[in-house]
Scaffold this motif. Structure first.
Motif, PDB file in Angstrom:
ATOM      1  N   GLU A   1       0.753  -1.189   0.124  1.00 14.79           N
ATOM      2  CA  GLU A   1       0.153   0.028  -0.163  1.00 14.79           C
ATOM      3  C   GLU A   1       0.962   1.151   0.072  1.00 14.79           C
ATOM      4  OE1 GLU A   1      -2.906   0.049   3.078  1.00 14.79           O
ATOM      5  OE2 GLU A   1      -3.108  -2.333   3.144  1.00 14.79           O
ATOM      6  N   PHE A   2       0.249   2.320  -0.486  1.00 11.84           N
ATOM      7  CA  PHE A   2       1.103   3.696  -0.282  1.00 11.84           C
ATOM      8  C   PHE A   2      -0.036   4.588   0.045  1.00 11.84           C
ATOM      9  CE2 PHE A   2       3.250   7.537  -1.807  1.00 11.84           C
ATOM     10  CZ  PHE A   2       4.470   7.409  -0.855  1.00 11.84           C
ATOM     11  N   TRP A   3      -0.165   5.343   1.118  1.00 10.13           N
ATOM     12  CA  TRP A   3      -1.069   6.488   1.404  1.00 10.13           C
ATOM     13  C   TRP A   3      -0.726   7.186   2.282  1.00 10.13           C
ATOM     14  CZ3 TRP A   3      -2.891   5.367   6.422  1.00 10.13           C
ATOM     15  CH2 TRP A   3      -2.546   4.060   6.677  1.00 10.13           C
TER      16      TRP A   3
ATOM     17  N   LEU B   1       4.021  -0.727   3.538  1.00 11.48           N
ATOM     18  CA  LEU B   1       3.235   0.384   3.567  1.00 11.48           C
ATOM     19  C   LEU B   1       4.248   1.305   2.644  1.00 11.48           C
ATOM     20  CD1 LEU B   1       2.070   0.639   7.182  1.00 11.48           C
ATOM     21  CD2 LEU B   1       0.886  -0.218   5.181  1.00 11.48           C
ATOM     22  N   SER B   2       5.382   1.025   2.415  1.00  4.95           N
ATOM     23  CA  SER B   2       6.287   1.749   1.383  1.00  4.95           C
ATOM     24  C   SER B   2       7.492   1.039   1.185  1.00  4.95           C
ATOM     25  CB  SER B   2       6.639   3.404   2.200  1.00  4.95           C
ATOM     26  OG  SER B   2       7.525   2.715   3.348  1.00  4.95           O
ATOM     27  N   LEU B   3       7.982   1.415  -0.045  1.00  4.64           N
ATOM     28  CA  LEU B   3       9.392   0.542  -0.286  1.00  4.64           C
ATOM     29  C   LEU B   3      10.169   0.700   0.624  1.00  4.64           C
ATOM     30  CD1 LEU B   3      10.678  -1.206  -2.381  1.00  4.64           C
ATOM     31  CD2 LEU B   3      11.076   0.680  -4.076  1.00  4.64           C
ATOM     32  N   GLN B   4      10.408   2.100   1.163  1.00  2.46           N
ATOM     33  CA  GLN B   4      11.309   2.277   2.416  1.00  2.46           C
ATOM     34  C   GLN B   4      11.468   1.384   3.424  1.00  2.46           C
ATOM     35  OE1 GLN B   4       9.627   4.679   0.384  1.00  2.46           O
ATOM     36  NE2 GLN B   4      10.369   6.721   0.725  1.00  2.46           N
ATOM     37  N   GLN B   5      10.250   0.990   3.850  1.00  3.49           N
ATOM     38  CA  GLN B   5       9.623  -0.112   5.048  1.00  3.49           C
ATOM     39  C   GLN B   5      10.341  -1.215   4.575  1.00  3.49           C
ATOM     40  OE1 GLN B   5       5.880  -1.253   5.511  1.00  3.49           O
ATOM     41  NE2 GLN B   5       5.881  -1.691   7.695  1.00  3.49           N
TER      42      GLN B   5
ATOM     43  N   THR C   1      -0.981  14.514  -7.204  1.00  6.56           N
ATOM     44  CA  THR C   1      -1.991  13.964  -8.085  1.00  6.56           C
ATOM     45  C   THR C   1      -1.959  12.661  -7.820  1.00  6.56           C
ATOM     46  OG1 THR C   1      -0.535  13.543 -10.173  1.00  6.56           O
ATOM     47  CG2 THR C   1      -1.817  15.677 -10.197  1.00  6.56           C
ATOM     48  N   LEU C   2      -0.958  11.790  -7.202  1.00  6.24           N
ATOM     49  CA  LEU C   2      -0.983  10.555  -6.799  1.00  6.24           C
ATOM     50  C   LEU C   2      -2.073   9.995  -6.178  1.00  6.24           C
ATOM     51  CD1 LEU C   2       1.173   7.966  -7.550  1.00  6.24           C
ATOM     52  CD2 LEU C   2       1.773   8.049  -4.999  1.00  6.24           C
ATOM     53  N   PRO C   3      -2.885   9.276  -6.639  1.00  7.61           N
ATOM     54  CA  PRO C   3      -4.068   8.480  -5.800  1.00  7.61           C
ATOM     55  C   PRO C   3      -3.441   7.631  -4.796  1.00  7.61           C
ATOM     56  CG  PRO C   3      -4.172   7.792  -8.137  1.00  7.61           C
ATOM     57  CD  PRO C   3      -2.826   8.428  -7.975  1.00  7.61           C
TER      58      PRO C   3
ATOM     59  N   PRO D   1      15.160   0.863  -7.139  1.00  5.55           N
ATOM     60  CA  PRO D   1      14.167   1.659  -8.024  1.00  5.55           C
ATOM     61  C   PRO D   1      12.703   1.017  -7.944  1.00  5.55           C
ATOM     62  CG  PRO D   1      15.540  -0.013  -9.200  1.00  5.55           C
ATOM     63  CD  PRO D   1      16.138   0.041  -7.949  1.00  5.55           C
ATOM     64  N   ASN D   2      11.879   2.117  -7.445  1.00  5.07           N
ATOM     65  CA  ASN D   2      10.457   1.566  -7.658  1.00  5.07           C
ATOM     66  C   ASN D   2       9.694   1.510  -8.811  1.00  5.07           C
ATOM     67  OD1 ASN D   2       8.035   1.107  -6.830  1.00  5.07           O
ATOM     68  ND2 ASN D   2       7.490   2.909  -5.418  1.00  5.07           N
ATOM     69  N   LYS D   3       9.828   0.112  -9.375  1.00  6.48           N
ATOM     70  CA  LYS D   3       9.435   0.071 -10.661  1.00  6.48           C
ATOM     71  C   LYS D   3       7.824  -0.099 -10.895  1.00  6.48           C
ATOM     72  CE  LYS D   3      11.641  -3.298 -12.924  1.00  6.48           C
ATOM     73  NZ  LYS D   3      12.655  -2.742 -13.964  1.00  6.48           N
TER      74      LYS D   3
ATOM     75  N   ASP E   1      -3.777  -1.311  -2.343  1.00  4.18           N
ATOM     76  CA  ASP E   1      -3.485  -2.467  -2.982  1.00  4.18           C
ATOM     77  C   ASP E   1      -2.654  -2.525  -4.164  1.00  4.18           C
ATOM     78  OD1 ASP E   1      -3.206  -5.235  -3.596  1.00  4.18           O
ATOM     79  OD2 ASP E   1      -5.260  -5.894  -3.615  1.00  4.18           O
ATOM     80  N   ARG E   2      -1.588  -2.565  -4.101  1.00  2.00           N
ATOM     81  CA  ARG E   2      -0.675  -2.296  -5.407  1.00  2.00           C
ATOM     82  C   ARG E   2       0.403  -3.149  -5.726  1.00  2.00           C
ATOM     83  NH1 ARG E   2       3.788   2.765  -3.939  1.00  2.00           N
ATOM     84  NH2 ARG E   2       4.742   1.280  -2.407  1.00  2.00           N
ATOM     85  N   ILE E   3       0.963  -3.139  -6.785  1.00  4.36           N
ATOM     86  CA  ILE E   3       2.320  -3.919  -7.045  1.00  4.36           C
ATOM     87  C   ILE E   3       3.380  -3.230  -6.730  1.00  4.36           C
ATOM     88  CG2 ILE E   3       3.787  -4.533  -9.021  1.00  4.36           C
ATOM     89  CD1 ILE E   3       1.208  -5.444 -10.782  1.00  4.36           C
TER      90      ILE E   3
ATOM     91  N   LEU F   1      13.369   6.207  -6.472  1.00  3.17           N
ATOM     92  CA  LEU F   1      14.580   5.597  -6.232  1.00  3.17           C
ATOM     93  C   LEU F   1      14.793   5.760  -4.789  1.00  3.17           C
ATOM     94  CD1 LEU F   1      17.121   4.144  -7.217  1.00  3.17           C
ATOM     95  CD2 LEU F   1      18.290   6.070  -7.443  1.00  3.17           C
ATOM     96  N   ILE F   2      14.843   4.543  -4.118  1.00  2.00           N
ATOM     97  CA  ILE F   2      14.763   4.694  -2.609  1.00  2.00           C
ATOM     98  C   ILE F   2      16.326   3.983  -2.175  1.00  2.00           C
ATOM     99  CG2 ILE F   2      13.540   3.819  -0.601  1.00  2.00           C
ATOM    100  CD1 ILE F   2      11.921   5.538  -2.526  1.00  2.00           C
ATOM    101  N   GLU F   3      16.810   4.696  -1.426  1.00  2.00           N
ATOM    102  CA  GLU F   3      18.122   4.156  -0.847  1.00  2.00           C
ATOM    103  C   GLU F   3      18.484   4.556   0.305  1.00  2.00           C
ATOM    104  OE1 GLU F   3      20.720   4.974  -4.903  1.00  2.00           O
ATOM    105  OE2 GLU F   3      20.042   6.746  -4.089  1.00  2.00           O
TER     106      GLU F   3
HETATM  107  O1  LIG Z   1       6.904   3.308  -1.617  1.00  2.00           O
HETATM  108  C1  LIG Z   1       6.859   4.208  -2.110  1.00  2.00           C
HETATM  109  N1  LIG Z   1       7.394   5.272  -1.322  1.00  2.00           N
HETATM  110  C2  LIG Z   1       7.606   6.590  -1.839  1.00  2.00           C
HETATM  111  O2  LIG Z   1       8.273   7.487  -1.286  1.00  2.00           O
HETATM  112  C3  LIG Z   1       6.594   7.027  -3.089  1.00  2.00           C
HETATM  113  N2  LIG Z   1       6.560   8.073  -3.547  1.00  2.00           N
HETATM  114  C4  LIG Z   1       5.712   7.723  -4.701  1.00  2.00           C
HETATM  115  O3  LIG Z   1       5.230   8.576  -5.394  1.00  2.00           O
HETATM  116  N3  LIG Z   1       5.285   6.452  -4.737  1.00  2.00           N
HETATM  117  C5  LIG Z   1       5.915   5.934  -3.654  1.00  2.00           C
HETATM  118  N4  LIG Z   1       6.003   4.674  -3.177  1.00  2.00           N
END
Ligand SMILES: O=c1[nH]c(=O)c2[nH]c(=O)[nH]c2[nH]1
Length: 308
Positions: free
Chosen positions: A163-165, A226-230, A174-176, A254-256, A180-182, A287-289
């Protein structure tokens, strides 16, 4: 009075030299069963090299051609047990055999091959494995070792449990929100060993690699994200928690992005819950690093992994 008529000679800064990208394939024969090691080895040396830059004197210069030959000769004479062991052997050789050389950095990429199963004679047919490239970098200055291993190009995907919210929203957002995402990424990771040339404590390098890869994959799969960072933090933490030989992990992920295609114009509902159609975007990508450290340890892996 100082003579200001001629500017002082510019001073030579950090410098290194060697032969990059020596492609070496070593076959070991065990009767009709052959084994293969396929490496790309880059040698980089530094030390008392002022004169070759200032005056062109090559008196301290071991030719890069010789460093290339050494890679191939070592592969034949001693074999290649693992990328790390081979790199350590080379680094030790250059620093201890050449007085002007004070530091060696050996980078190795390893390409994996697997056997082609067949009913014919012999076991000498291989297919290159299309997954990740294994990496290591060995640095030795005559007293201190640094071994940083890792991998790149390991592409993974979770088709749900992401998820990402709840993120910051300003007038450009604008990002919804996604419930439930890939989640897909191409893992580039590095991990630093706390090894210090102690024979007793030398890790089984291949086993360590296999275990670390398995841990990072399992953490990717098992983390409800809940995020690629997590997810990144979970992957790195799992390595540090399970592998005593590692003090530091860095990932570049990289967030594909996979975007739901708007199929409304065709009267089709495209809903995640129902099995959906996505557009797999290749760029731009998030790009999450991050680096994750064992408590009390220092960060030494460079922030930009392309510099390693
Ligand atoms: O996992 C994510 N982290 C972000 O920081 C981010 N930013 C975004 O636009 N989508 C996502 N997804």
């Amino acid at each position: 009075m100082a003579d200001n008529s001629r500017p002082a000679r510019p001073v030579l800064g950090q410098n290194q030299y060697g032969k990059a990208e020596n492609r070496v394939v070593r076959i070991t024969r065990d009767g009709a069963t052959h084994h293969i090691k396929d490496l790309n080895v880059s040698v980089s040396l530094s030390g008392d090299m002022d004169e070759v830059h200032y005056s062109g004197s090559n008196a301290n210069v071991l030719p890069t051609d010789t460093t290339k030959n050494t890679v191939y000769a070592f592969a034949k004479e001693y074999g290649i047990e693992s990328a790390e062991q081979f790199g350590i052997h080379l680094a030790r050789h250059f620093v201890t055999s050449q007085e002007p050389i004070h530091r060696a950095r050996i980078r190795v990429e390893e390409y994996a091959w697997e056997r082609i199963e067949h009913s014919g004679k012999g076991a000498h047919s291989f297919v290159r494995r299309g997954q990740e490239t294994r990496l290591t970098q060995i640095t030795y200055d005559g007293s201190t070792w640094e071994v940083v291993s890792g991998l790149k190009d390991l592409t993974v995907m979770n088709s749900t449990d992401s998820e990402f919210w709840g993120y910051v929203k300003d007038k450009y957002t604008t990002l919804p929100e996604a419930y439930d995402r890939i989640l897909a990424t191409e893992v580039s990771g590095r991990w630093r060993f706390n090894w210090t040339d102690d024979e007793q404590q030398t890790p089984d390098w291949d086993e360590s690699y296999a275990q670390i890869k398995a841990h990072l994959l399992r953490a990717f799969a098992e983390t409800y994200s809940l995020s690629l960072q997590q997810t990144l933090y979970a992957m790195a933490t799992r390595i540090i928690d399970h592998r005593d030989e590692i003090d530091e992990v860095r990932f570049s992920l990289p967030n594909k992005h996979h975007f739901l295609v708007d199929l409304e114009p065709f009267g089709l509902k495209n809903d995640t819950a129902d099995g959906a159609v996505y557009f797999a975007a290749d760029r731009p990508y998030g790009l999450i690093e991050a680096t994750v450290l064992r408590d009390g340890c220092e960060a030494k892996i460079p922030a930009d992994l392309t510099n390693l």
